[in-house]
Write a protein that holds these residues in place. Sequence first.
Motif, PDB file in Angstrom:
ATOM      1  N   MET A   1       0.383  -1.384   0.363  1.00 19.77           N
ATOM      2  CA  MET A   1      -0.040  -0.299  -0.077  1.00 19.77           C
ATOM      3  C   MET A   1       0.429   1.114  -0.096  1.00 19.77           C
ATOM      4  N   ARG A   2       0.899   2.376  -1.036  1.00 20.89           N
ATOM      5  CA  ARG A   2       1.328   3.328  -0.736  1.00 20.89           C
ATOM      6  C   ARG A   2       1.280   4.238   0.032  1.00 20.89           C
ATOM      7  N   ALA A   3       2.053   5.078   0.387  1.00 16.04           N
ATOM      8  CA  ALA A   3       2.071   5.693   1.469  1.00 16.04           C
ATOM      9  C   ALA A   3       1.560   7.398   0.874  1.00 16.04           C
ATOM     10  N   HIS A   4       0.960   7.725   0.144  1.00 20.22           N
ATOM     11  CA  HIS A   4       1.026   8.830  -0.597  1.00 20.22           C
ATOM     12  C   HIS A   4      -0.157   8.833  -2.095  1.00 20.22           C
ATOM     13  N   ALA A   5      -1.183   8.455  -2.074  1.00 21.56           N
ATOM     14  CA  ALA A   5      -2.100   7.921  -2.935  1.00 21.56           C
ATOM     15  C   ALA A   5      -1.637   8.876  -4.332  1.00 21.56           C
ATOM     16  N   GLN A   6      -1.877   8.506  -6.198  1.00 21.43           N
ATOM     17  CA  GLN A   6      -1.825   9.296  -5.783  1.00 21.43           C
ATOM     18  C   GLN A   6      -3.401   9.936  -7.140  1.00 21.43           C
ATOM     19  N   ASP A   7      -3.852  11.179  -7.657  1.00 15.78           N
ATOM     20  CA  ASP A   7      -4.836  11.496  -8.210  1.00 15.78           C
ATOM     21  C   ASP A   7      -4.742  11.086  -9.475  1.00 15.78           C
ATOM     22  N   CYS A   8      -5.521  11.003 -10.353  1.00 15.67           N
ATOM     23  CA  CYS A   8      -5.821  10.267 -12.430  1.00 15.67           C
ATOM     24  C   CYS A   8      -4.832  11.653 -12.895  1.00 15.67           C
ATOM     25  N   TYR A   9      -4.449  13.009 -12.632  1.00 19.07           N
ATOM     26  CA  TYR A   9      -3.143  13.653 -12.893  1.00 19.07           C
ATOM     27  C   TYR A   9      -1.810  13.460 -12.226  1.00 19.07           C
ATOM     28  N   GLY A  10      -1.673  12.790 -11.449  1.00 19.19           N
ATOM     29  CA  GLY A  10      -0.142  12.670 -10.655  1.00 19.19           C
ATOM     30  C   GLY A  10       0.167  13.227  -9.950  1.00 19.19           C
ATOM     31  N   VAL A  11      -0.915  14.007  -8.685  1.00 17.33           N
ATOM     32  CA  VAL A  11      -0.538  14.879  -7.945  1.00 17.33           C
ATOM     33  C   VAL A  11      -1.025  14.004  -7.107  1.00 17.33           C
ATOM     34  N   THR A  12       0.073  14.219  -5.524  1.00 15.49           N
ATOM     35  CA  THR A  12      -0.153  13.786  -4.883  1.00 15.49           C
ATOM     36  C   THR A  12      -1.627  14.373  -3.662  1.00 15.49           C
ATOM     37  N   VAL A  13      -2.223  13.549  -3.447  1.00 10.78           N
ATOM     38  CA  VAL A  13      -3.366  13.518  -2.539  1.00 10.78           C
ATOM     39  C   VAL A  13      -3.011  14.531  -1.360  1.00 10.78           C
ATOM     40  N   ASN A  15      -0.602  16.401  -0.651  1.00 14.70           N
ATOM     41  CA  ASN A  15       0.006  18.232  -1.051  1.00 14.70           C
ATOM     42  C   ASN A  15      -1.755  18.824  -1.865  1.00 14.70           C
ATOM     43  N   THR A  16      -2.652  18.181  -1.862  1.00 16.87           N
ATOM     44  CA  THR A  16      -3.904  19.074  -2.337  1.00 16.87           C
ATOM     45  C   THR A  16      -5.374  18.367  -1.425  1.00 16.87           C
ATOM     46  N   ALA A  17      -4.385  17.917  -0.145  1.00 23.02           N
ATOM     47  CA  ALA A  17      -5.856  17.725   1.043  1.00 23.02           C
ATOM     48  C   ALA A  17      -5.869  19.827   1.365  1.00 23.02           C
ATOM     49  N   ALA A  18      -4.809  20.322   1.812  1.00 19.68           N
ATOM     50  CA  ALA A  18      -4.887  21.365   2.248  1.00 19.68           C
ATOM     51  C   ALA A  18      -5.773  22.286   1.157  1.00 19.68           C
ATOM     52  N   TRP A  19      -4.800  22.772   0.599  1.00 20.31           N
ATOM     53  CA  TRP A  19      -5.417  23.528  -1.022  1.00 20.31           C
ATOM     54  C   TRP A  19      -7.090  22.891  -0.847  1.00 20.31           C
ATOM     55  N   ALA A  20      -7.255  21.759  -1.371  1.00 20.03           N
ATOM     56  CA  ALA A  20      -9.046  21.713  -1.406  1.00 20.03           C
ATOM     57  C   ALA A  20      -9.983  22.134  -0.226  1.00 20.03           C
ATOM     58  N   GLY A  21      -9.482  21.370   1.027  1.00 17.84           N
ATOM     59  CA  GLY A  21      -9.905  22.166   2.167  1.00 17.84           C
ATOM     60  C   GLY A  21     -10.053  23.459   2.334  1.00 17.84           C
ATOM     61  N   LEU A  22      -9.214  24.138   1.799  1.00 17.25           N
ATOM     62  CA  LEU A  22      -8.992  26.032   2.818  1.00 17.25           C
ATOM     63  C   LEU A  22     -10.264  25.894   0.729  1.00 17.25           C
ATOM     64  N   LEU A  23     -10.541  25.894   0.018  1.00 21.23           N
ATOM     65  CA  LEU A  23     -11.126  25.566  -1.337  1.00 21.23           C
ATOM     66  C   LEU A  23     -12.614  25.643  -0.829  1.00 21.23           C
TER      67      LEU A  23
END
Length: 162
Positions: A1-13, A15-23
């Motif tokens: 199991m990977r420690a950092h899942a990636q979305d369909c764009y190859g972005v580490t989830v 890294n985007t959780a804080a941004w998504a939460g802010l939005l």
Amino acid sequence: MRAHAQDCYGVTVDNTAAWAGLLRVHAALVPLLDQELQAAHGLPLTWYDVLLELDAAPEKRLTMTDLGAAAVVSRSRVSRVVDELVRAGLVEREPNPGDKRSAFAKLTPEGWARLAAAAPTYLAGIERHFTGRMTAAEATTVATALGKVLRAHEATVIRPIG
């Protein structure tokens, strides 16, 4: 199991959780605070933001360029918001003797009175919907982290003189 899942764009989830939460928080709370200010004081949140920036400025006035940089409302929209505030008697336009191409937006006494009357509603809304949902330490961490990002951004932005 990977420690950092990636979305369909190859972005580490992670890294985007804080941004998504802010939005998401912004999208949920800004309309709510706007609704509360309008219901209690007939003052849209965009107006409150501009009045707040003018109140904090030297001589209670800013050029449109400086107001656009300071206010949360978009730079392209700030002139329209100031026009609305002028029509409501809360702000006045004042010639800029140092630059005939620009004008100051200046807080009127009525604008200050409306801002002061609305401040308790605004602050209570922030407490009820945002900071009241976290510990003091969490609020400090959020403020520190967002401040760090903002300072880094401001250090790279070239602002026009005016």
